[in-house]
Design a protein around this motif. Structure first.
Motif, short mmCIF file in Angstrom:
data_model
loop_
_atom_site.label_atom_id
_atom_site.label_comp_id
_atom_site.label_asym_id
_atom_site.label_seq_id
_atom_site.Cartn_x
_atom_site.Cartn_y
_atom_site.Cartn_z
N LYS A 121 10.18 -1.92 -12.44
CA LYS A 121 9.00 -1.19 -12.83
C LYS A 121 8.63 0.11 -12.01
N THR A 122 8.26 1.19 -12.43
CA THR A 122 7.58 2.14 -11.29
C THR A 122 6.11 2.13 -11.88
N TYR A 123 5.35 2.77 -10.80
CA TYR A 123 3.95 2.50 -10.93
C TYR A 123 3.33 4.03 -10.34
N SER A 124 2.20 4.20 -11.15
CA SER A 124 1.47 5.28 -10.98
C SER A 124 -0.09 5.33 -10.41
N ALA A 125 -0.67 6.10 -9.85
CA ALA A 125 -2.00 6.01 -9.56
C ALA A 125 -2.78 7.16 -10.39
N LYS A 126 -3.74 6.83 -11.18
CA LYS A 126 -4.48 7.72 -11.84
C LYS A 126 -5.95 8.04 -11.29
N VAL A 127 -5.79 9.16 -10.55
CA VAL A 127 -6.84 9.33 -9.45
C VAL A 127 -8.04 10.33 -10.07
N ARG A 128 -9.12 9.70 -9.91
CA ARG A 128 -10.50 10.22 -10.52
C ARG A 128 -11.28 11.15 -9.41
N PHE A 129 -11.66 12.13 -9.40
CA PHE A 129 -12.35 12.86 -8.53
C PHE A 129 -13.85 12.93 -8.71
N LYS A 130 -14.52 13.54 -7.88
CA LYS A 130 -15.91 13.30 -7.79
C LYS A 130 -16.40 14.36 -8.89
N ASP A 131 -15.97 15.60 -9.12
CA ASP A 131 -15.98 16.60 -9.94
C ASP A 131 -15.65 15.94 -11.57
N GLY A 132 -15.15 14.87 -11.65
CA GLY A 132 -14.60 14.13 -13.01
C GLY A 132 -13.30 14.51 -13.34
N SER A 133 -12.46 15.42 -12.69
CA SER A 133 -11.05 15.89 -12.91
C SER A 133 -10.21 14.61 -12.32
N GLU A 134 -9.17 14.57 -12.91
CA GLU A 134 -8.12 13.35 -12.86
C GLU A 134 -6.75 14.19 -12.51
N LYS A 135 -6.04 13.04 -11.75
CA LYS A 135 -4.54 13.54 -11.34
C LYS A 135 -3.61 12.21 -11.38
N SER A 136 -2.45 12.40 -11.82
CA SER A 136 -1.74 11.07 -11.68
C SER A 136 -0.56 11.37 -10.71
N ILE A 137 -0.40 10.45 -9.78
CA ILE A 137 0.59 10.41 -8.60
C ILE A 137 1.22 9.36 -8.89
N LEU A 138 2.72 9.71 -8.78
CA LEU A 138 3.63 8.68 -8.74
C LEU A 138 3.90 7.78 -7.48
N LEU A 139 3.62 6.53 -7.24
CA LEU A 139 3.88 5.84 -6.07
C LEU A 139 5.40 5.64 -5.65
N PRO A 140 5.70 5.41 -4.51
CA PRO A 140 7.11 5.33 -4.03
C PRO A 140 7.72 4.24 -4.59
N LYS A 141 8.83 4.35 -5.10
CA LYS A 141 9.64 3.12 -5.58
C LYS A 141 9.87 2.02 -4.70
N ALA A 142 9.51 0.85 -5.16
CA ALA A 142 9.38 -0.28 -4.34
C ALA A 142 11.17 -0.58 -4.17
N GLN A 143 11.31 -1.20 -2.93
CA GLN A 143 12.62 -1.73 -2.47
C GLN A 143 12.97 -3.23 -2.70
N PRO A 144 14.28 -3.23 -3.28
CA PRO A 144 14.41 -4.72 -3.77
C PRO A 144 14.48 -5.57 -2.50
N SER A 145 14.50 -5.32 -1.13
CA SER A 145 14.91 -5.89 -0.22
C SER A 145 13.98 -5.55 1.03
N GLY A 146 13.30 -6.19 1.87
CA GLY A 146 12.83 -5.70 2.84
C GLY A 146 11.42 -6.75 3.34
N TYR A 147 10.78 -6.37 4.57
CA TYR A 147 9.87 -6.95 5.21
C TYR A 147 8.46 -6.42 5.10
N ILE A 148 7.35 -7.20 5.19
CA ILE A 148 6.18 -6.67 5.05
C ILE A 148 5.35 -7.44 6.25
N LEU A 149 4.84 -6.34 7.30
CA LEU A 149 3.83 -6.97 8.27
C LEU A 149 2.54 -6.57 8.08
N SER A 150 1.82 -7.82 7.58
CA SER A 150 0.26 -7.59 7.16
C SER A 150 -0.79 -8.21 8.12
#
Length: 896
Positions: free
Chosen positions: A322-351
């Motif tokens: 899967k790939t993912y995008s962010a549909k961003v809405r600004f305060k003036d009502g306009s919108e922009k679609s931004i592609l998120l980075p591609k997720a890696q199949p292997s790795g670590y997360i430090l939360s």
């Protein structure tokens, strides 16, 4: 601040397995040990300036106290003994630089703001020579507004509108020109030029309308660069006088940049990932946004919303394929679609969950393929001090732990996760606030209200816990009626030492994060940690054993040093070197060069503009040597990183303060207590410029038979050539000046007040000379007695730099190193009700004390008198003790 090296025990939770609490001798233990040795060996410094107020007007004094700490020990620094403080204008040019002596990380000084300054966004930058090795991004660098109403004829008010034109950004600027009373300049010609990123992109002419306004438009076609610059507008007044205004252009579009940051640095498939968002406009200010996350099939996965200054976060569990995008809405009502980075199949997360005031919850997540394959290590450190470290071989996908905050220092703690090869694979910043780390500074016996000109007596009590302590404090008192505080945007000792000095880039409203200690503020601060760049600690330098390049040496004292060589560059040992100066009285000292031909006159004490003569002779007392002085190049001025603090209409923003300060300066002028550089039109006084104003001429500067100025020397390669044939009765023989009337006695040469004989003339480069005064008549030479028999040349060199070395007369050079700035004392009037005083007191800074100390009982006292202005007076106290613990407290009272 805590300074701890003990490694606390982790409180393990739920599904986690046992961590090792004690490290065995292994490569990772060696790495930690090496890191601690590295941090101690290459200690760094950071500096904070406590300013008396947040903004100023031309004619004001900027009073400040400097606190410099050692980042490794968090104690007042003993690394450097000198601090450089600079005032920088909007063109990134240094207007003033002062050098201050420093002891135990403490010093103070001031800048006088002359009426020749224009209004604008200035910067105050402070650093030591040692700090230059780490880079200017870690200097104290603050933007301040300086208004000008007192000596200003033209005021501007500018607004911008943005649009798109083809592939460029179109800007329409409306500029209004008025006088100080708001009266417009109608039907006036304006010549303008637009600069973006120092490149001229447009120019033209316009005429103001009845409201004193012009409208100009231009298109910026520069791509991929910061979009900022200036509009340089020159207004022609009715009397043909031209007034030039430099108007900031902070942006050329209203675009908003939206970035996404994976917590810990990795975006991993099939794991819950926290993603931080940051939205900023072109000027660098945060813009709040909302939006949704959708996958490549258009399915809505999650929504998000920034919570403070364009920052926020959301959770997403990316699935394989899967790939993912962010549909961003600004305060003036306009919108922009931004592609998120591609997720890696292997790795670590430090939360990290940092919302609990008592502890930090740590969670490590692994992709399924990494379970049980490697040994993980977790390190928490601050400024090179390791506060926590542990390791374990993972057997499950989730590891959780809890670390008590009382075991960690106040400030930014860096958590780093290492894999089995001791390579950092995740990094996360967390801000820890331990109120018990701070000095409790309280003010006693402060009344809720006082009278105008009433005396205020205050006791300061400083404690750590329940124990009194000695400390060094600075105190500023201002009237909020004229100096309005902006608490969220304040720079103070906490924001500098604990936050901004550890991060690169612009931090908007830094004190917002210190005003409240609630859950929302903690979450907003954590979002800042998730999105702000981190540069000070680089593990790869430690792992790779990369030694830092320390170009700039520690500065412990003032001195003059260098090397004596032959003309062929060979060092000459046992050479005699003499150092002379007549500034503030005659001074002379000798030394011999060492085996490498080096010499060093150290532990000197001298003020700025002091001039020295260095004379060298080889071991056989011959003068045919080269003197190569150790001259440290000046620090370049980088672009202002605090773009969000730039104000387009400075005078308008400071309107109420400028009105008050204008009244104050007018009152001082009436009393003859104010020095003015500019000549007011209504006074109509024309003063003849002194061609040798800085001269040491005993007859008085400029009183000579002939004066040669710097402008007359521009085409001369040597001073002999400049003088030959220019002055009647003066000739040059073999570089020695004579008067024709007395060819048996050469003229004496006096350079900056020091008699250097008669063979020194061509040792001075013409470009270094401000003026040459020729004294040949008995009326001008008599004051010099016998040394004036053959006439004199009084040579004054230019201020602010060393004179170049020349070989025309070997073995001698002159040098003007940067000396210490003379520290002035803040004027604190004393009023006696029994003594009538009709003077009006309109000071904006009511009281300033840069060095208030508390004794062994934690007590200190200070007193001052209020002004003639009513209002709410604000007392700000900042300070530090010998262990580096910080203090800041704010009190108010009323004057009626």
């Amino acid at each position: 601040m805590k300074i701890k090296f003990a490694i606390p025990v982790l409180l393990l939770l739920g599904i986690c397995f046992s961590f090792a609490n004690k490290l065995a001798d292994d490569p990772f233990s060696d790495l930690i040990k090496h890191w601690q040795e590295y941090a101690k060996k290459y200690e760094q410094e950071k500096v904070h300036l406590h300013l008396d107020k947040p903004y100023y007007a031309v004619g004001d004094d900027i009073w400040f106290k400097a606190y410099v700490i050692n980042t490794h020990t968090n104690e007042p620094s003993n690394i450097s003994n000198a601090l450089y403080v600079e005032l920088i204008n909007e063109k990134n040019a240094i207007k003033t630089q002062i050098k201050l002596p420093m002891q135990s990380g403490i010093t103070w000084g001031d800048f006088k703001l002359p009426d020749t300054l224009t209004e604008g966004n200035y910067r105050i930058r402070a650093y030591t020579q040692w700090m230059r090795n780490a880079g200017p991004e870690y200097f104290f660098d603050k933007t301040i507004k300086i208004g000008n109403s007192w000596s200003n004829k033209v005021f501007t008010k500018t607004s911008y509108n943005y649009s798109k034109e083809n592939n460029g950004e179109k800007v329409t600027a409306k500029i209004q020109f008025t006088d100080k009373d708001g009266k417009p300049y109608p039907n006036s010609e304006v010549v303008y030029e637009v600069q973006v990123n120092t490149k001229n992109i447009s120019k033209g002419k316009a005429t103001t309308d009845a409201e004193g306004e012009i409208n100009i438009s231009f298109v910026n076609n520069q791509q991929g660069q910061p979009k900022s610059g200036h509009i340089i507008a020159t207004l022609m007044l009715a009397n043909k006088e031209k007034i030039t205004k430099n108007i900031p252009l902070t942006a050329t579009s209203n675009d908003i940049d939206v970035q996404f940051f994976a917590e810990g640095g990795n975006f991993v498939e099939s794991l819950p990932n926290r993603i931080a968002i940051k939205a900023v406009n072109v000027a660098g200010l945060g813009e709040n946004i909302t939006g949704v996350i959708v996958d490549n099939d258009g399915l809505e996965i999650n929504n998000f919303e920034s919570s403070h200054l364009g920052m926020g976060n959301f959770i997403i569990n990316p699935q394989p394929g899967k790939t993912y995008s962010a549909k961003v809405r600004f305060k003036d009502g306009s919108e922009k679609s931004i592609l998120l980075p591609k997720a890696q199949p292997s790795g670590y997360i430090l939360s990290i969950n940092n919302t609990n005031p008592e502890k930090i919850a740590v969670k490590i997540l692994l992709s399924n393929d990494l379970v049980g394959t490697t040994e993980l290590k977790l390190v928490a450190q601050n400024s090179g001090n390791v506060y926590f470290t542990t390791k374990s071989v993972s057997q499950k996908q989730i590891i959780t732990a809890s670390i008590p905050k009382k075991e960690l220092p106040s400030g930014i703690v860096q958590f780093t996760l290492f894999n089995g090869a001791n390579v950092p694979v995740c990094e996360r910043l967390a801000f820890v606030r331990n109120v018990e780390d701070q000095i409790n500074a309280t003010i006693e016996n402060l009344n809720p209200s006082y009278s105008k000109r009433g005396k205020v007596d205050i006791n300061l009590l400083s404690k750590f816990g329940d124990k009194p302590l000695r400390g060094s404090f600075s105190v500023s008192v201002t009237n909020t009626a004229s100096v309005k505080p902006d608490p969220e945007n304040e720079t103070n000792i906490f924001t500098t030492m604990l936050l901004t000095s550890e991060l690169t880039g612009y931090i908007q409203a830094p004190n917002y994060y210190f005003l409240k200690n609630d859950e929302k503020t903690a979450q907003d601060l954590d979002n800042l940690m998730l999105t702000q760049g981190w540069r000070r600690i680089l593990w790869k330098s430690v792992i790779g054993n990369i030694q830092p390049v320390n170009t700039f040496k520690l500065e412990k004292s003032l001195g003059v040093s260098g090397v004596i060589t032959s003309y062929g560059g060979k060092p000459l040992p046992n050479s005699k070197v003499s150092l002379f100066s007549s500034s503030g009285g005659f001074f002379a000292v000798d030394t011999l060069t060492d085996a490498q031909g080096r010499f060093n006159f150290d532990n000197l004490i001298f003020t700025d503009s002091t001039k020295f003569i260095v004379q060298g002779r080889n071991a056989k007392n011959k003068k045919h040597v080269d003197i190569k002085l150790d001259i440290v190049p000046g620090q370049v001025v980088t672009k202002n990183k605090n773009t969000g603090d730039i104000e387009v209409n400075v005078n308008e923003a400071l309107q109420s303060y400028l009105k008050q300060s204008n009244n104050y300066f007018d009152e001082l002028t009436k009393r003859g207590l104010l020095e003015r550089t500019l000549v007011l039109k209504e006074v109509n006084i024309v003063e003849k410029r002194n061609p040798a104003k800085n001269s040491s001429n005993l007859n008085g500067a400029g009183n000579a038979d002939y004066v040669i100025t710097a402008e007359m020397l521009g085409t001369c390669p040597t001073l002999s050539m400049c003088l030959q044939g220019r002055v009647a009765g003066l000739i040059i023989r073999n570089g020695v000046p004579y008067l024709i009337r007395n060819m048996n006695q050469p003229m004496q040469i006096i350079v900056d007040g020091m008699n250097v004989g008669s063979e020194f003339l061509d040792n001075i480069m013409p470009m270094d000379v401000e003026s040459i005064e020729v004294l040949k008549s008995i009326g001008n030479t008599a004051i010099y007695g016998s040394q004036g028999g053959g006439g004199l040349l009084i040579i004054t060199t230019k201020r602010g730099g060393g004179v170049s070395t020349s070989r025309f007369v070997p073995g001698i050079t002159t040098y003007a190193p940067k000396g210490y700035h003379l520290i002035r004392e803040f004027y604190n009037p004393k009023y006696d009700p029994a003594v009538p005083d009709n003077r009006v007191d309109l000071r904006s800074t009511v009281y300033w004390n840069p060095q208030l100390t508390t004794d062994a009982e934690g007590k200190g006292q200070f007193s001052f008198f209020n002004t003639d202005e009513t209002g709410t007076y604000r007392i700000v106290v900042e300070g530090i003790d010998i262990l580096g613990r910080l203090a800041r407290t704010v009190y108010t009272y009323e004057v009626k």
